[in-house]
Scaffold this active site. Sequence first.
Site, PDB file in Angstrom:
ATOM      1  N   LYS A 110       0.913  -1.232   0.182  1.00 39.71           N
ATOM      2  CA  LYS A 110       0.017   0.197   0.132  1.00 39.71           C
ATOM      3  C   LYS A 110       0.980   1.280  -0.052  1.00 39.71           C
ATOM      4  CE  LYS A 110      -1.767   2.010   3.815  1.00 39.71           C
ATOM      5  NZ  LYS A 110      -1.499   3.248   4.149  1.00 39.71           N
ATOM      6  N   ASN A 111       1.896   1.220   0.988  1.00 38.45           N
ATOM      7  CA  ASN A 111       2.603   2.591   1.181  1.00 38.45           C
ATOM      8  C   ASN A 111       3.676   2.827  -0.045  1.00 38.45           C
ATOM      9  OD1 ASN A 111       0.896   3.140   3.112  1.00 38.45           O
ATOM     10  ND2 ASN A 111       2.541   2.407   4.720  1.00 38.45           N
ATOM     11  N   CYS A 123      -5.323   8.668   8.558  1.00 39.15           N
ATOM     12  CA  CYS A 123      -5.991   7.880   9.817  1.00 39.15           C
ATOM     13  C   CYS A 123      -5.418   9.014  10.911  1.00 39.15           C
ATOM     14  CB  CYS A 123      -4.959   6.626  10.243  1.00 39.15           C
ATOM     15  SG  CYS A 123      -5.655   5.056   9.498  1.00 39.15           S
ATOM     16  N   ARG A 127       0.207  14.878  12.199  1.00 40.74           N
ATOM     17  CA  ARG A 127       0.977  14.737  10.972  1.00 40.74           C
ATOM     18  C   ARG A 127       1.092  15.831  10.149  1.00 40.74           C
ATOM     19  NH1 ARG A 127      -2.251   9.282   8.661  1.00 40.74           N
ATOM     20  NH2 ARG A 127      -0.092   8.970   7.963  1.00 40.74           N
ATOM     21  N   ASP A 178       3.639   0.769  12.315  1.00 37.82           N
ATOM     22  CA  ASP A 178       2.425   0.077  11.734  1.00 37.82           C
ATOM     23  C   ASP A 178       1.979  -0.964  12.322  1.00 37.82           C
ATOM     24  OD1 ASP A 178       2.671   1.729   8.565  1.00 37.82           O
ATOM     25  OD2 ASP A 178       2.116   2.269  10.502  1.00 37.82           O
ATOM     26  N   ARG A 184      -9.163   0.379   3.765  1.00 36.67           N
ATOM     27  CA  ARG A 184      -8.221   1.411   2.993  1.00 36.67           C
ATOM     28  C   ARG A 184      -6.756   0.584   2.619  1.00 36.67           C
ATOM     29  NH1 ARG A 184      -6.593   5.835   6.401  1.00 36.67           N
ATOM     30  NH2 ARG A 184      -4.978   5.994   4.737  1.00 36.67           N
TER      31      ARG A 184
HETATM   32  C1  EPZ Z   1       3.772   6.916   6.357  1.00 38.48           C
HETATM   33  O1  EPZ Z   1       3.332   7.958   6.803  1.00 38.48           O
HETATM   34  C2  EPZ Z   1       3.005   5.773   6.404  1.00 38.48           C
HETATM   35  N1  EPZ Z   1       1.797   6.235   5.404  1.00 38.48           N
HETATM   36  C3  EPZ Z   1       2.403   5.581   7.558  1.00 38.48           C
HETATM   37  O2  EPZ Z   1       1.480   4.390   7.719  1.00 38.48           O
HETATM   38  C4  EPZ Z   1       3.595   5.044   8.750  1.00 38.48           C
HETATM   39  O3  EPZ Z   1       3.142   4.972   9.839  1.00 38.48           O
HETATM   40  C5  EPZ Z   1       4.767   6.209   8.378  1.00 38.48           C
HETATM   41  O4  EPZ Z   1       5.093   6.647   7.305  1.00 38.48           O
HETATM   42  C6  EPZ Z   1       5.970   5.644   9.490  1.00 38.48           C
HETATM   43  O5  EPZ Z   1       6.396   4.594   8.661  1.00 38.48           O
HETATM   44  C7  EPZ Z   1       1.850   6.087   4.362  1.00 38.48           C
HETATM   45  O6  EPZ Z   1       3.288   5.789   3.827  1.00 38.48           O
HETATM   46  C8  EPZ Z   1       0.908   6.649   3.434  1.00 38.48           C
HETATM   47  P1  EPZ Z   1       6.022  10.280   8.501  1.00 38.48           P
HETATM   48  P2  EPZ Z   1       3.865   9.497   6.905  1.00 38.48           P
HETATM   49  O7  EPZ Z   1       6.189  11.433   7.442  1.00 38.48           O
HETATM   50  O8  EPZ Z   1       4.750   9.520   5.811  1.00 38.48           O
HETATM   51  C9  EPZ Z   1       6.730  13.557  11.704  1.00 38.48           C
HETATM   52  C10 EPZ Z   1      -0.308   2.989   7.653  1.00 38.48           C
HETATM   53  O9  EPZ Z   1      -0.769   2.573   8.464  1.00 38.48           O
HETATM   54  N2  EPZ Z   1       6.593  14.214  10.564  1.00 38.48           N
HETATM   55  O10 EPZ Z   1       7.355   9.250   8.079  1.00 38.48           O
HETATM   56  O11 EPZ Z   1       2.755  10.394   7.016  1.00 38.48           O
HETATM   57  C11 EPZ Z   1       5.385  12.793  12.106  1.00 38.48           C
HETATM   58  O12 EPZ Z   1       4.408  13.439  12.785  1.00 38.48           O
HETATM   59  C12 EPZ Z   1       0.077   4.517   7.614  1.00 38.48           C
HETATM   60  O13 EPZ Z   1       0.008   2.348   6.469  1.00 38.48           O
HETATM   61  C13 EPZ Z   1       7.096  15.688  10.787  1.00 38.48           C
HETATM   62  O14 EPZ Z   1       7.217  16.124  11.949  1.00 38.48           O
HETATM   63  O15 EPZ Z   1       4.874   9.419   8.256  1.00 38.48           O
HETATM   64  C14 EPZ Z   1       5.832  11.435  12.393  1.00 38.48           C
HETATM   65  O16 EPZ Z   1       5.972  11.775  14.006  1.00 38.48           O
HETATM   66  C15 EPZ Z   1      -0.337   4.963   9.123  1.00 38.48           C
HETATM   67  N3  EPZ Z   1       6.978  16.732   9.876  1.00 38.48           N
HETATM   68  C16 EPZ Z   1       7.163  11.159  11.886  1.00 38.48           C
HETATM   69  O17 EPZ Z   1       7.622  12.577  11.369  1.00 38.48           O
HETATM   70  C17 EPZ Z   1       6.636  16.155   8.397  1.00 38.48           C
HETATM   71  O18 EPZ Z   1       6.746  17.016   7.587  1.00 38.48           O
HETATM   72  C18 EPZ Z   1       6.901  10.141  10.863  1.00 38.48           C
HETATM   73  O19 EPZ Z   1       6.063  10.518   9.895  1.00 38.48           O
HETATM   74  C19 EPZ Z   1       6.515  14.811   8.282  1.00 38.48           C
HETATM   75  C20 EPZ Z   1       6.379  13.998   9.198  1.00 38.48           C
END
Ligand code: EPZ
Length: 419
Positions: free
Chosen positions: A22-23, A117, A122, A305, A397
Amino acid sequence: MKKIVINGPCRLEGEVEISGGKNAVVAILPATVMVRGKCVVENVPNISDVENILEILRYMGASVKKPDAKTLEIDCTDVTPCDVPYELTHRLRASYYFLGALLGRWKDATVAMPGGCSIGLRPIDQHIKGFESLGAKVQFERGNVHASCTSLVGSHVYFDQVSVGATINTMIAACLANGMTIMENVAKEPHIVDVANFLNSMGANISGAGTDVIKVRGVTELCGGSYAVIPDQIEAGTFMVAAAATRGDVTVKNVIPKHLECISRKLTEMNIKVVEFDDYVRVIGSGLIESTTVKTMPYPGFPTDMHPQMAVLMALADGTSRVTETIWESRFKYVDELRKLGVNISVSGNVVMIEGGAQLLGAPIRSCDLRAGAAMIIAGLVASGTTSIEEVEYIERGYENIIEKFRALGANILKVEEY
Ligand code: EPZ
């Protein structure tokens, strides 16, 4: 309203085929906007996040064809620049990848803020840092993100926070920038590598994906081509934990064992037998499940996840287990639902304590979010009696045919419509 109804307990046995990631695919499909020509994307999972992205592509004028259930032919040659509205972007988090793709191709992008979610705030500040490092001006106006520039110029960006989304979004835009972009403190998940491999198969010049430093040498155009999406690491992990929790014997097929190492090692620590083969793993549950501790970390650490699913297994272990969640501040909604099934579980700050030896009893519960919903299915398979799970849409999803896959492994599970 749709519900999943499970009668447990059960013991899972047999084989399950893992679908495309998915991701990975929710980033690859928006990236087709940058390609002048036909992109053939194979091993695409049939999940609602994909359907929502295809709706955005069609809205933009892309040609989308499905020659078979797992293959898409997408041609964005005739796509014209347009704003992506909230009605389409709020359904999923990954809609933000259209920012990088539109900025890459037309140096101008307006995309409404994403959904996804509710597992935390985020923010997207690191995405913006990536775009600004390439010379784009980014503004927020009326719920939209607008990024634009006269030209994208390769740069050297060091992310303040390891972010899957920001790494991928910046990598996408940098493909069509002038010159070399060096990205440091990047995410290294398997889907980062998959998106880089897809872009390179379309003519991009990316190296270092999966390491701490990604280099992107900008090209003038991306051509068409074919690419097969990698198997879903988290779907595979979900079925591995389900096999362990039901003390079953399940062969999880179409996987890349290397991507599952952190999960396999943790299960082995818990006295679960995990046997690895070239493209499948066999998980054999055991009578005595050992308690353990988990700290969620960016890849190659234990994936956030997989946190809720692991908590269910820990409830069956001998002794007290602990999960420290370091990624999402609101990953804990599943805790109240497990309590309804009789699990002795508590949260203090970002640490979850789980008392083992639980005798789960079926009850009506909610999904709360995608991965919590998957964990509730595992809990229902273990619980004695009937468990009904609401908010099935969350689960749909990210898991293709999850009811059919569990039923084929011997679960007494079905989806019902209640009016
Ligand atoms: C991706 O989300 C995945 N979603 C998430 O999976 C997964 O939990 C996450 O990566 C971590 O592996 C998709 O790929 C669609 P991040 P993403 O940016 O990209 C902070 C699922 O269940 N952050 O790596 O949104 C953020 O708050 C979903 O499949 C900032 O501070 O995650 C978090 O604490 C849920 N500023 C950390 O970084 C930013 O600009 C990691 O977020 C971006 C993120």
